[in-house]
Structure formats: C-alpha cells, structure tokens
Design a protein around this motif. Structure first.
Motif: not given
Length: 234
Positions: A38-47
C-alpha cells in the motif's frame, strides 16, 4: 507490438515523489499484474498510463493503433458510485461516451455491441434493473461491461475483486482470463499474489526505491534466488 512505453518516468502527488525512473514496455496481448505494498504508487501509475495524471518526469508513448481515450478502465468503486441510480443498460452504454464526441445519442452499432457484451457477461436479464440494487459482484460485471464498450483492445483494472466473496472473485478472474485469451491486453492492480501467479503473463512489482518488470517465470526465478523473501529488484 508495443502498446505503451515508459521512459524514465517519475511519479508523485502532493509534492511527494513515490516512483522514480521507471522504464518498461507493455506489448500487445500480455496480461500484466501490478503488485506492491500500500502506498507504493500502483494506482498513481495506472492513472498515469491512462493519461489521467501526468508524470513528474519522463515520457509515456502509446502505439499508433490505439489512443488513450480508447482504453477500457475498471476503477475502484466509491460508496457514491455503488448507489448510482441508473439502469444496468444505461451504465454499460456510457462506456461509449469518450468515443461519441458531441453526438447526443448512441448508434445502432454501439447498442448492438452493448447487447453482445451484456450477453457475454450474463447481464441481459437484468439490463433494466437499477444498478444500486445489484450485488457487489453484479455491479463489478456491469462496470466491466462498460469498460469493454470503451475498448476491445486494452483493459485496465484497479483491484477488481476487492470486497468480493471467493466464489464471485473466481468468476470475475475467469471472465478476465477469457478476455485475455480472446486477444485483449490486460493491465491489472492486485493484492492477490496467488491469482497473479495463476493468471498473469508479466508482473510489475513496485517498491520504495526499486522495481521489477518481467515475465511471471522471471519473477518466480528471482524470488527463488532470493530465498522466497520479500524483494524488489531490477
């Protein structure tokens, strides 16, 4: 065929850098799972891959055969979205909005495509039902159908089985597996490592200071070399 290429991209939000100097290429037809704490940037990368956010640094190239507004996207649901007062058919058809421009109606072809997708995902009998009256698994299938109306080539999924029971989770994974076998490129965020290892062809693991990108076989080999411990490496 290259669909998306990331060159030296760095990502962050609220002035905080969370991912630095990522380099990888997503080829057509792969099933890529993005994993990490959690907080590693997965969703940020996807977006960012979807064009919804800009990288802090670096460049993202998309192939000539597909535009970012043609990506299918199944995001994490919010409480407000789960209570949305629209019919199943209305929500599925809304997947065509980005392609319709200023046109205030859906074409016969789009309506036909929506019906085919609803049939494929076993939604035809509930097309007139209100979305907020559906179960969590049914809602996810509706949103998946909507994403498939947006694209027949690339599908992005952000934790698609979150909060679903094991039976419904298995059903959704099998649907995505079938879509991949039919030629769709899948890019999915997941915390379910067992499912990642069962279904994925490629894995992107994000860490605080490093990352791994490669095939599932390369991931398993590196994990074995590291003694099965938690790791992230290039």
């Amino acid at each position: 065929m290259k669909l998306i290429t990331c060159e030296n991209i760095s990502l962050g939000y609220e002035g905080k850098l969370i991912l630095n100097n990522l380099n990888f290429t997503i080829q057509k037809g792969i099933y890529l799972s993005i994993i990490g704490e959690n907080g590693s940037g997965k969703t940020t990368l996807l977006k960012t891959l979807l064009g919804l956010k800009n990288p802090v640094e670096g460049t993202i190239f998309t192939g000539d055969l597909i535009q970012k507004n043609q990506f299918g996207y199944l995001p994490q649901q919010t409480i407000i979205q789960k209570d949305f007062p629209a019919s199943v058919e209305e929500i599925v058809l809304s997947g065509f909005i980005n392609q319709s421009g200023l046109r205030p109606f859906y074409t016969k072809g789009e309506k036909k495509r929506a019906r085919e997708i609803m049939e494929k995902l076993k939604l035809s009998t509930m097309k007139s039902k209100c979305y907020r009256e559906l179960s969590g698994g049914q809602q996810q299938r509706v949103l998946l159908a909507r994403a498939l109306c947006a694209s027949t080539q690339v599908l992005f999924l952000d934790e698609p089985v979150a909060s679903l029971d094991p039976i419904v989770t298995k059903e959704l994974y099998e649907i995505v597996k079938q879509l991949h076998q039919e030629g769709m490129t899948i890019i999915m965020i997941s915390h379910d490592v067992s499912a990642v290892l069962e279904y994925s062809s490629h894995i992107l693991q994000l860490g605080q200071n490093d990352y791994f990108f490669g095939t599932k076989e390369e991931y398993l080999q590196k994990k074995m070399e590291m003694g099965g411990t938690d790791w992230v490496t290039v």
